[in-house]
Design a protein around this motif. Structure first.
Motif, short mmCIF file in Angstrom:
data_model
loop_
_atom_site.label_atom_id
_atom_site.label_comp_id
_atom_site.label_asym_id
_atom_site.label_seq_id
_atom_site.Cartn_x
_atom_site.Cartn_y
_atom_site.Cartn_z
N ASP A 186 0.83 -1.21 0.00
CA ASP A 186 0.00 0.00 0.00
C ASP A 186 0.86 1.26 0.00
O ASP A 186 0.54 2.23 -0.70
N THR B 204 2.59 1.48 -3.61
CA THR B 204 1.66 1.80 -4.70
C THR B 204 1.01 3.17 -4.51
O THR B 204 0.68 3.82 -5.50
N THR B 205 0.89 3.63 -3.29
CA THR B 205 0.38 4.99 -3.08
C THR B 205 1.39 6.01 -3.60
O THR B 205 1.02 6.97 -4.28
N TYR C 259 -2.83 7.97 -3.98
CA TYR C 259 -3.73 7.38 -2.99
C TYR C 259 -5.09 7.08 -3.60
O TYR C 259 -5.73 7.96 -4.18
N GLN D 232 -3.60 1.99 -7.86
CA GLN D 232 -3.21 1.70 -6.48
C GLN D 232 -4.15 0.68 -5.86
O GLN D 232 -3.73 -0.17 -5.09
#
Length: 127
Positions: A28, A31-32, A37, A42
């Motif tokens: 997380d 990928t953010t 976000y 994401q």
């Protein structure tokens, strides 16, 4: 390397560097930063769950086995693709064929799962 392949490799690097993030937390975070976000990229589950499925099995270097995903299918696809790659490493150059072999010829589009498997395999992050 594809965007999800890069994400998988960077996630392993984050886990190994700080040793405080679970695979899901690290995915997380990475990928953010990469996609933004809650962006569609994401939030995409198939590559994430393929990655987490491999982590569950304890076959990703530097990642302890555990319970990280509820996705049975994406984990199964990743494990099968990895077995195929071990027997046919030249398929790193042909993710579509790797997917076709993983799916045993059944038509279904891959959604980044092969990118994750190939990136981890190419970067020698598979035990």
């Amino acid at each position: 390397m594809s965007k999800y392949g890069i994400a998988a490799v960077k996630t392993v690097e984050l886990i190994r560097s700080y040793n405080k993030y679970s695979p899901r937390e690290a995915w997380d975070i990475v990928t953010t930063v990469m996609f933004g976000y809650k962006s569609p990229s994401q939030k995409k589950g198939c590559p994430r769950n393929a990655f987490l499925g491999l982590c569950e099995e304890g076959i990703v270097k530097g990642v302890y086995p555990g319970e990280y995903t509820n996705s049975i299918k994406n984990k199964k696809y990743a494990l099968k693709a990895l077995d195929i790659l071990k027997e046919n490493p030249e398929l790193v150059e042909d993710p579509k064929r790797l997917w076709w072999l993983t799916m045993e010829g059944k038509y279904k589009s891959h959604n980044g799962q092969m990118d994750v498997v190939i990136a981890l395999f190419n970067n020698k992050l598979i035990i």
